[in-house]
Design a protein around this motif. Structure first.
Motif, PDB file in Angstrom:
ATOM      1  N   VAL A  21      17.258 -32.533  -5.960  1.00  0.00           N
ATOM      2  CA  VAL A  21      18.643 -31.415  -5.161  1.00  0.00           C
ATOM      3  C   VAL A  21      19.978 -31.564  -5.302  1.00  0.00           C
ATOM      4  CG1 VAL A  21      17.701 -30.003  -3.595  1.00  0.00           C
ATOM      5  CG2 VAL A  21      18.687 -31.940  -2.960  1.00  0.00           C
ATOM      6  N   VAL A  22      20.372 -31.022  -5.763  1.00  0.00           N
ATOM      7  CA  VAL A  22      21.960 -31.508  -6.338  1.00  0.00           C
ATOM      8  C   VAL A  22      22.449 -29.479  -5.988  1.00  0.00           C
ATOM      9  CG1 VAL A  22      22.033 -32.182  -8.434  1.00  0.00           C
ATOM     10  CG2 VAL A  22      21.694 -29.559  -8.747  1.00  0.00           C
ATOM     11  N   SER A  23      24.143 -30.391  -5.751  1.00  0.00           N
ATOM     12  CA  SER A  23      24.878 -28.651  -5.459  1.00  0.00           C
ATOM     13  C   SER A  23      26.362 -28.205  -6.149  1.00  0.00           C
ATOM     14  CB  SER A  23      25.030 -28.211  -3.635  1.00  0.00           C
ATOM     15  OG  SER A  23      25.968 -27.758  -3.699  1.00  0.00           O
ATOM     16  N   TYR A  38      22.598 -25.082  -3.375  1.00  0.00           N
ATOM     17  CA  TYR A  38      22.112 -26.128  -3.854  1.00  0.00           C
ATOM     18  C   TYR A  38      20.707 -25.216  -5.138  1.00  0.00           C
ATOM     19  CZ  TYR A  38      17.998 -25.708  -0.563  1.00  0.00           C
ATOM     20  OH  TYR A  38      16.817 -25.076  -0.374  1.00  0.00           O
ATOM     21  N   GLU A  39      20.760 -26.406  -5.789  1.00  0.00           N
ATOM     22  CA  GLU A  39      20.418 -26.121  -6.986  1.00  0.00           C
ATOM     23  C   GLU A  39      18.837 -27.081  -7.073  1.00  0.00           C
ATOM     24  OE1 GLU A  39      23.478 -24.624  -7.588  1.00  0.00           O
ATOM     25  OE2 GLU A  39      23.388 -26.531  -8.048  1.00  0.00           O
ATOM     26  N   GLN A  76      29.622 -28.837  -4.519  1.00  0.00           N
ATOM     27  CA  GLN A  76      30.083 -30.616  -5.076  1.00  0.00           C
ATOM     28  C   GLN A  76      32.080 -29.656  -5.254  1.00  0.00           C
ATOM     29  OE1 GLN A  76      29.277 -34.124  -5.609  1.00  0.00           O
ATOM     30  NE2 GLN A  76      31.730 -33.862  -6.131  1.00  0.00           N
ATOM     31  N   ILE A  90      26.223 -33.952   0.691  1.00  0.00           N
ATOM     32  CA  ILE A  90      25.858 -33.397  -0.250  1.00  0.00           C
ATOM     33  C   ILE A  90      24.185 -33.242   0.296  1.00  0.00           C
ATOM     34  CG2 ILE A  90      25.090 -32.147  -1.984  1.00  0.00           C
ATOM     35  CD1 ILE A  90      28.042 -32.625  -3.334  1.00  0.00           C
ATOM     36  N   CYS A  91      23.903 -34.296  -0.224  1.00  0.00           N
ATOM     37  CA  CYS A  91      22.281 -34.592   0.297  1.00  0.00           C
ATOM     38  C   CYS A  91      21.839 -34.063   2.021  1.00  0.00           C
ATOM     39  CB  CYS A  91      22.018 -36.073  -0.565  1.00  0.00           C
ATOM     40  SG  CYS A  91      22.282 -35.991  -2.570  1.00  0.00           S
ATOM     41  N   ILE A 141      22.122 -31.159   2.659  1.00  0.00           N
ATOM     42  CA  ILE A 141      21.293 -29.945   1.608  1.00  0.00           C
ATOM     43  C   ILE A 141      20.051 -30.275   2.770  1.00  0.00           C
ATOM     44  CG2 ILE A 141      19.156 -29.735  -0.181  1.00  0.00           C
ATOM     45  CD1 ILE A 141      21.905 -30.263  -2.016  1.00  0.00           C
TER      46      ILE A 141
END
Length: 588
Positions: free
Chosen positions: A200-202, A193-194, A206, A257-258, A261
């Protein structure tokens, strides 16, 4: 094994999804993978770590001097996959290098792996590095690299050792700037993730989900779905069809995704590509209620009871299928059904007393009502449907969580939000956003041995924990923020996933504390009166060591307060020591 009806030649979508399973040879690409295979090439997702490697490759492949590219990391993080992909995509450049992909294996039957490493790195020894034009790509685990350099007693590889120390490869210091002859791509600096200023995002997760769900002709999964599920006579009853439609929904994808993470951060999980693909299969196909070897797959949905059907739907499988894998077991630890507050308790009471629960579901989640359309015929006023009713409640709550709907019922974890914002601020050097975190750590460590009354006080540990007498020392600690990382704000692909907080104590001595989410949460609990148990101290042994160091800088050698809590009105005594006059005792 392909799921197929022998008599009617009926193919099932599960057969295609099975390619995602951990047991499938296609679930992950090895170093000798064939990237000419359409499926293998299609499933590849670019990552920032790959971009970094390609950038170094472009800078070094035609240089006239020796060049060593270290690909560092741990087992299963994707080093082999990346090298195999780059061999396929950039053959002319990769052919300039000798690639050694397994630093733990020996090329010689009668010699250890360390001997092989010495041979591979011979051109980069101190006496040959300036004369050679050898080019090597070495994929090596961090532990193996550390052991190799420690064993170099004659300092034959002094320049390499100096580079590794200066770049901070082994001590988690993020600095990917290469030096003359030496370059490094450290997988440990990159995550699934970033970090951003908005959360946060990935891009990688994704990307994986897009590969599986994109509605285009080159997607083998979507094509198979259209040819099988859409034509199946049981399509209105099948949870797998519903699950694929759900995971194709962008809101659900964001929720998954969330959730992943958050699970990774809270449980310190290491999730590989193989694990990620297998988890995707697990939540799409609930094998607890599905016979994958069935010769008549179209009959599988028909035999499911309403309860089994609900249990097989993606939101319920994601949080409830705990026994199948380490990842899903960890995801269960953040199940929104565990959230308790006044709003959700009131809603649960209202729900249990309602008979029109399908309409309730439809009013709140109209876009996701298709999950339970199969149940439209059921009369929920009948008491025998209570168990099914509870399963639909779980489905409702978990779908709300994934889609972000009804946040009034399911507020986000404030402690987790605080920690992730602090992580971004720390990695970008924005110390002004870390004031609250530093204060929490300071208060938490001072209260670790027991609650204190005043600021800048700490209890001194004594053997009798039940004693009514508390020994208190004064202590001064000061924050140190002048050497934080200073990455440019934006989307952070490389970052440290723990906060390293430094403090000054006693005559400007310094010490530091590495703090992950679990420790941050624990310190907040300590401030509110929680007493750490033996397991807390065992798990957070570095924090205990940090507190012991801080404690040594207190005033206990010159001044100690004794608080007597055995009486209704607590009394305080002060014991002091003077080099000339010795000890003195007074009542405060």
């Amino acid at each position: 094994m392909e799921v197929q009806n022998v008599s009617n030649n009926q193919k099932c979508f599960v057969s295609m999804l099975s390619r995602l399973r951990e047991s499938s040879k296609e679930a992950v690409v090895s170093s000798d993978a064939d990237f000419n295979d359409p499926y293998t090439m299609y499933m590849h997702v670019d990552r920032p770590v790959q971009d970094r490697f390609v950038s170094i490759l472009n800078e070094t492949y035609d240089s006239k001097q020796s060049e060593l590219i270290l690909i560092c990391g741990s087992v299963g993080d994707g080093k082999s996959h990346m090298l195999s992909y780059c061999k396929s995509m950039y053959p002319d450049k990769m052919d300039k290098f000798y690639v050694h992909n397994d630093s733990t294996a020996s090329l010689y039957v009668d010699k250890p792996a360390s001997y092989t490493l010495k041979q591979v790195l011979e051109d980069f020894s101190d006496d040959r590095i300036e004369k050679s034009n050898g080019k090597v790509i070495l994929a090596i685990n961090l532990g193996t690299l550390s052991n190799f350099l420690e064993a170099d007693e004659n300092n034959k590889f002094g320049k390499l050792k100096s580079y590794v120390e200066n770049s901070g490869i082994l001590n988690e210091k993020i600095d990917d700037k290469g030096e003359n002859h030496f370059h490094c791509v450290n997988f440990a600096d990159y995550h699934l993730y970033e970090l951003t200023s908005n959360g946060v995002v990935s891009s990688y997760i994704q990307g994986i989900l897009n590969k599986i769900t994109d509605k285009n002709k080159i997607n083998p999964f979507y094509n198979d779905f259209c040819q099988t599920c859409e034509k199946c006579q049981s399509k209105g009853l099948c949870p797998i069809k519903v699950n694929y439609e759900l995971i194709s929904d962008k809101k659900i994808q964001k929720g998954i995704i969330c959730t992943l993470i958050e699970t990774i951060v809270k449980n310190k999980l290491i999730v590989s590509t193989r694990t990620l693909l297998n988890m995707t299969y697990e939540v799409l196909v609930d094998e607890r209620n599905w016979t994958c070897g069935s010769l008549e797959p179209r009959k599988e949905p028909e035999r499911l009871t309403s309860l089994s059907y609900c249990k097989s739907l993606l939101p319920n499988v994601l949080f409830e299928k705990k026994e199948s894998s380490e990842v899903l077991n960890a995801v269960g630890s953040i199940d929104p059904m565990q959230i308790r507050n006044e709003n959700i308790d009131d809603f649960f009471v209202f729900y249990i007393n309602s008979n029109n629960i399908l309409q309730l579901f439809k009013n709140n989640l109209p876009d996701y009502f298709r999950q339970i359309e199969r149940l439209s015929y059921i009369d929920f006023s009948d008491r025998s449907t209570y168990t099914l009713k509870i399963e639909i409640l779980k489905l409702f709550v978990r779908t709300c969580w994934l889609t972000g709907i009804r946040r009034d019922l399911l507020p986000e974890d404030k402690t987790y939000e605080e920690y992730m914002k602090a992580l971004y601020a720390w990695n970008t050097g924005n110390y002004m956003e870390l004031k609250n975190v530093y204060n929490i750590v300071e208060k938490g460590i001072l209260a670790w041995n027991g609650q204190v009354t005043n600021q800048n006080e700490m209890q001194v540990l004594i053997k009798n924990k039940k004693s009514k007498y508390h020994l208190i020392q004064k202590i001064q600690i000061r924050k140190k923020v002048d050497d934080l990382p200073k990455q440019e704000p934006g989307i952070l692909s490389t970052f440290r996933d723990e906060l390293r907080l430094k403090y000054r104590y006693s005559r400007n001595l310094e010490t530091e504390l590495d703090m992950d989410y679990s420790l941050y949460k624990l310190l907040k609990m300590v401030i509110n009166g929680y007493i750490p148990n033996m397991n807390d101290k065992r798990v957070n042994v570095k924090c205990v060591e940090f507190i012991n160091v801080i404690s040594q800088g207190g005033s206990k050698r010159e001044e100690l307060y004794i608080r007597d809590l055995s009486q209704k009105v607590p009394k305080e005594y002060k014991l002091t020591f003077d080099d000339i006059f010795g000890y003195s005792f007074e009542v405060n």
